[in-house]
Design a protein around this motif. Structure first.
Motif, PDB file in Angstrom:
ATOM      1  N   ASN A   7       2.269  22.602  65.802  1.00 32.95           N
ATOM      2  CA  ASN A   7       1.245  22.790  64.838  1.00 32.95           C
ATOM      3  C   ASN A   7       2.067  21.882  63.887  1.00 32.95           C
ATOM      4  O   ASN A   7       1.637  21.986  62.356  1.00 32.95           O
ATOM      5  N   TYR A   8       2.590  20.705  64.298  1.00 37.06           N
ATOM      6  CA  TYR A   8       3.051  19.978  63.206  1.00 37.06           C
ATOM      7  C   TYR A   8       2.099  18.762  62.774  1.00 37.06           C
ATOM      8  O   TYR A   8       2.387  17.669  62.880  1.00 37.06           O
ATOM      9  N   LEU A   9       1.025  19.235  61.907  1.00 40.39           N
ATOM     10  CA  LEU A   9      -0.003  18.482  61.697  1.00 40.39           C
ATOM     11  C   LEU A   9      -0.374  19.006  60.239  1.00 40.39           C
ATOM     12  O   LEU A   9      -0.484  20.191  59.673  1.00 40.39           O
ATOM     13  N   ASN A  10      -0.517  17.624  59.269  1.00 43.81           N
ATOM     14  CA  ASN A  10      -0.738  18.213  57.808  1.00 43.81           C
ATOM     15  C   ASN A  10      -2.032  17.240  57.400  1.00 43.81           C
ATOM     16  O   ASN A  10      -2.439  16.453  58.015  1.00 43.81           O
ATOM     17  N   TRP A  11      -2.716  17.764  56.465  1.00 48.77           N
ATOM     18  CA  TRP A  11      -3.871  17.137  55.829  1.00 48.77           C
ATOM     19  C   TRP A  11      -3.620  16.801  54.381  1.00 48.77           C
ATOM     20  O   TRP A  11      -3.236  17.425  53.715  1.00 48.77           O
ATOM     21  N   TYR A  12      -4.099  15.562  54.182  1.00 49.98           N
ATOM     22  CA  TYR A  12      -4.076  14.926  52.917  1.00 49.98           C
ATOM     23  C   TYR A  12      -5.229  14.767  52.384  1.00 49.98           C
ATOM     24  O   TYR A  12      -5.956  14.050  52.957  1.00 49.98           O
ATOM     25  N   GLN A  13      -5.477  14.730  50.988  1.00 54.51           N
ATOM     26  CA  GLN A  13      -6.784  14.174  50.339  1.00 54.51           C
ATOM     27  C   GLN A  13      -6.504  13.095  49.416  1.00 54.51           C
ATOM     28  O   GLN A  13      -5.525  13.068  48.900  1.00 54.51           O
ATOM     29  N   GLN A  14      -7.122  12.105  49.499  1.00 52.56           N
ATOM     30  CA  GLN A  14      -6.876  10.736  48.733  1.00 52.56           C
ATOM     31  C   GLN A  14      -8.017  10.253  47.856  1.00 52.56           C
ATOM     32  O   GLN A  14      -9.348  10.019  48.614  1.00 52.56           O
ATOM     33  N   LYS A  15      -8.203  10.226  46.531  1.00 46.21           N
ATOM     34  CA  LYS A  15      -9.166   9.945  45.865  1.00 46.21           C
ATOM     35  C   LYS A  15      -8.894   8.312  45.539  1.00 46.21           C
ATOM     36  O   LYS A  15      -7.694   8.102  45.437  1.00 46.21           O
ATOM     37  N   PRO A  16      -9.918   7.527  45.393  1.00 48.86           N
ATOM     38  CA  PRO A  16      -9.631   6.382  45.091  1.00 48.86           C
ATOM     39  C   PRO A  16      -8.782   5.840  43.826  1.00 48.86           C
ATOM     40  O   PRO A  16      -8.529   6.569  42.651  1.00 48.86           O
ATOM     41  N   GLY A  17      -7.511   4.928  44.166  1.00 48.52           N
ATOM     42  CA  GLY A  17      -6.615   4.441  43.073  1.00 48.52           C
ATOM     43  C   GLY A  17      -5.638   5.751  42.983  1.00 48.52           C
ATOM     44  O   GLY A  17      -4.635   5.298  42.056  1.00 48.52           O
ATOM     45  N   LYS A  18      -5.598   6.700  43.686  1.00 48.71           N
ATOM     46  CA  LYS A  18      -4.642   7.953  43.561  1.00 48.71           C
ATOM     47  C   LYS A  18      -3.737   7.913  44.714  1.00 48.71           C
ATOM     48  O   LYS A  18      -4.198   7.358  45.899  1.00 48.71           O
ATOM     49  N   ALA A  19      -2.459   8.610  44.713  1.00 50.85           N
ATOM     50  CA  ALA A  19      -1.907   8.643  45.943  1.00 50.85           C
ATOM     51  C   ALA A  19      -2.523  10.040  46.634  1.00 50.85           C
ATOM     52  O   ALA A  19      -3.190  10.773  46.172  1.00 50.85           O
ATOM     53  N   PRO A  20      -2.116   9.975  48.052  1.00 45.32           N
ATOM     54  CA  PRO A  20      -2.608  11.087  48.623  1.00 45.32           C
ATOM     55  C   PRO A  20      -1.938  12.404  48.101  1.00 45.32           C
ATOM     56  O   PRO A  20      -0.906  12.515  47.430  1.00 45.32           O
ATOM     57  N   LYS A  21      -2.576  13.470  48.397  1.00 45.42           N
ATOM     58  CA  LYS A  21      -2.095  14.868  47.933  1.00 45.42           C
ATOM     59  C   LYS A  21      -2.422  15.880  49.135  1.00 45.42           C
ATOM     60  O   LYS A  21      -3.153  15.763  50.004  1.00 45.42           O
ATOM     61  N   LEU A  22      -1.124  16.523  49.120  1.00 43.62           N
ATOM     62  CA  LEU A  22      -1.161  17.559  50.253  1.00 43.62           C
ATOM     63  C   LEU A  22      -2.219  18.513  50.084  1.00 43.62           C
ATOM     64  O   LEU A  22      -2.293  19.261  49.110  1.00 43.62           O
ATOM     65  N   LEU A  23      -2.837  18.936  51.276  1.00 44.97           N
ATOM     66  CA  LEU A  23      -3.843  20.104  51.138  1.00 44.97           C
ATOM     67  C   LEU A  23      -3.568  21.385  51.883  1.00 44.97           C
ATOM     68  O   LEU A  23      -3.359  22.253  51.808  1.00 44.97           O
TER      69      LEU A  23
END
Lengths: 107, 120
Positions: free
Chosen positions: A31-47
């Protein structure tokens, strides 16, 4: 290296729709799996971390599931502010690797 | 809360060395893993490597021969050097912390990122 394959690479959905993204690992990553959200011009964010745990302050419409090689990320009701690119990332093995991303747009 | 800020030149000439620093504020650099990640224009994310506060490092084999990550605990900073750069090293460079003390986990938080262009 562990290859992470995301699908689809892009999608468009209506506000309120349920959106599902899949991520497949080239070998068992538990289960060593992460998801991130990245909006234009921004750093990824952990979800989502460890496949199914919601990050701090992340809305409950986001969820994750899966283990082994197959994982799913879901937005239960798409909102306009969810327009972004989403990435999965494994940390079972070094080097840590990311999926190619899924760009989510509004119809 | 902990915040990270990248700094360094935005333009580097081919064959020279790219040098970036990440300054950690709002918390100590001790007991955590600290990472560099990059994203080429319009492309996905590539993990470059990490350093533990003690100085132990691990690098992506794709870059290992050209990369050094170091830490300065007295300044609460860690740094990245990429040697002999080419246009392929043009990217937004992010620093990020592993969220859980003492273990490799998930990246949180991230710095805002800094664009480095390799061009003569």
């Amino acid at each position: 290296d562990i290859q992470m394959t995301q699908s689809p690479s892009s999608l468009s959905a209506s506000v309120g729709d349920r959106v599902t993204i899949t991520c497949q690992a080239s070998q068992d990553i538990s289960n060593y799996l992460n998801w991130y959200q990245q909006k234009p011009g921004k750093a990824p964010k952990l979800l989502i971390y460890d496949a199914s745990n919601l990050g701090t302050g992340v809305p409950s419409r986001f969820s994750g599931s899966g283990s082994g090689t197959d994982f799913t990320f879901t937005i239960s009701s798409l909102q306009p502010e969810d327009i972004a690119t989403y990435y999965c990332q494994q940390y079972e093995n070094l080097p840590r690797t990311f999926g190619g991303g899924t760009k989510v747009g509004i119809k | 809360q902990v915040q990270l800020q990248e700094s360094g030149p935005g333009l580097v000439k081919p064959s020279e060395t790219l040098s970036l620093t990440c300054t950690v504020s709002g918390g100590s650099i001790s007991n955590y893993y600290w990472n560099w990640i990059r994203q080429s224009p319009g492309k996905g994310l590539e993990w470059i490597g990490y350093i533990y506060y003690s100085g132990r490092t691990n690098y992506n084999p794709s870059l290992k021969s050209r990369v050094t990550i170091s830490v300065d605990t007295s300044k609460n900073q860690f740094s990245l050097k990429v040697y002999s750069v080419t246009a392929a090293d043009t990217a937004v460079y992010y620093c990020a912390r592993d969220a859980v003390r003492g273990v490799i986990s998930h990246f949180d938080p991230w710095g805002q990122g800094t664009l480095v262009t390799v061009s003569s």
